[in-house]
Design an enzyme around this catalytic site. Structure first.
Site, PDB file in Angstrom:
ATOM      1  N   HIS A  56       2.562   2.203  -3.370  1.00  0.00           N
ATOM      2  CA  HIS A  56       2.549   1.072  -4.047  1.00  0.00           C
ATOM      3  C   HIS A  56       3.877   1.179  -4.881  1.00  0.00           C
ATOM      4  CE1 HIS A  56      -0.962  -0.373  -2.272  1.00  0.00           C
ATOM      5  NE2 HIS A  56      -1.774   0.489  -2.894  1.00  0.00           N
ATOM      6  N   HIS A 217      -2.307  -3.328   0.862  1.00  0.00           N
ATOM      7  CA  HIS A 217      -2.517  -2.077   1.505  1.00  0.00           C
ATOM      8  C   HIS A 217      -2.422  -2.260   3.243  1.00  0.00           C
ATOM      9  CE1 HIS A 217      -4.946  -1.546  -2.034  1.00  0.00           C
ATOM     10  NE2 HIS A 217      -4.811  -0.083  -1.725  1.00  0.00           N
TER      11      HIS A 217
END
Length: 330
Positions: A56, A217
């Site tokens: 991320h 994700h």
């Protein structure tokens, strides 16, 4: 699958080491390299700690520094950090005022941060704030609540700024909890995510398809729809957010976030579109942020985040911040 890496197994460790070496003015490794912390801890200030799986970046490691996070714990790609990592961060960064954990609302993150808080609670005062800004998971109706996505950045920034002013931990938690209904995000993707350790893409789209409501994700969204122009796509995102957000404050912060594979020109184009659409709905945007901040590895996509803030919260946003990913006023 072509990636700039040595092996999938060593990718995260080598990447994090490179990050620390590149940004030594802001960060250092914590004990046994279990986490990253700000270079200079402030005695008597509440420590703001967050973290999550790798993939991320720059969230969360890029937000460690003055005016934001005191520590970030990094797990494997799309995998929560372990309780042991989080406890180590608590032990090292608590300088006497306690620790506030900012946790994205995913089962693994919540479980591991709660476990760490319980393990350390005998020696430290600990509070927790859940980041839960994503529209999509509430629409799914599975009872898990909203995921924490790009809006987590806003929560971390405001709490980090307030902590620099030595706001006590109970008040910080109250600020974080009050933000929950006033920050909403929604994402869209043109491609899935190529995950290094599986050598697979999370989902595949045709040349004329988009995925609405994606997660960070690599999760698919709620619908696969025909590709359209940016005004149409951004209107769908913006109006969905407006239908769900609390407008108890009247001044807006607009964040257009790249999910990893979207060039800046497209993000600014999307920002321009969102600004016009929100103006049509009477939203006054007082602050803006455009860039790649909360990614899903190499996903070609973007998310729109809208936050309604008070004058005091805008003051916190504007206060000095010095991190690898955000820096102003210093």
């Amino acid at each position: 699958m072509k990636k700039f890496m040595n092996t999938a197994q060593t990718m995260v460790a080598e990447s994090v080491e490179g990050f620390v070496r590149a940004h030594e003015e802001f960060v250092v490794f914590g004990a046994e390299r279990k986490f990253i912390r700000r270079h200079h801890l402030v005695p008597g200030k509440v420590a703001i700690i967050s973290g999550g799986g790798a993939g991320h970046e720059p969230m969360h490691i890029g937000f460690v520094g003055h005016g934001m996070l005191d520590a970030a714990c990094v797990g494997h790609i799309f995998t929560s950090p372990t309780p042991d990592q989080i406890v180590s961060a608590i032990e090292e960064t608590d300088t006497g005022a306690g620790c506030l954990l900012v946790v994205k609302n995913y089962d693994g993150d919540v479980m591991n941060f709660e476990m760490a808080a319980e393990m350390a609670s005998g020696r430290h005062r600990i509070e927790m704030v859940l980041a839960c800004d994503d529209i999509e998971t509430a629409r799914a109706g599975d009872g898990r609540g909203r995921r924490g996505v790009a809006g987590t950045l806003i929560t971390e920034r405001l709490l980090g700024a307030a902590a620099e002013r030595c706001v006590p931990i109970a008040e910080l938690k109250a600020i974080g909890d009050s933000l929950s209904s006033r920050i909403r995000s929604m994402g869209v993707a043109l491609t899935g995510v190529a995950v290094p350790h599986t050598q697979r893409t999370t989902f595949t789209l045709g040349p004329d398809e988009i995925e609405m409501g994606v997660g960070i994700h690599g999760e698919p969204g709620h619908s696969r729809e025909p590709f359209s122009n940016v005004d149409t796509i951004v209107r769908r995102l913006s109006e969905t957010i407006l239908s769900d957000i609390s407008r108890s404050a009247d001044k807006g912060l607009l964040l257009v976030n790249g999910l990893g594979g979207t060039p800046p020109a497209e993000l600014y184009l999307a920002y321009n579109s969102a600004l016009g659409i929100l103006s049509e709905h009477g939203v006054r945007i007082e602050r803006s942020l455009v860039g790649t901040y909360a990614t899903s590895l190499d996903m070609q996509g973007l998310s729109i985040t809208l936050a309604f803030l008070t004058d005091e919260e805008l003051s916190l946003w504007d206060s000095p911040v010095a991190t690898a990913a955000l820096r102003w006023g210093c």
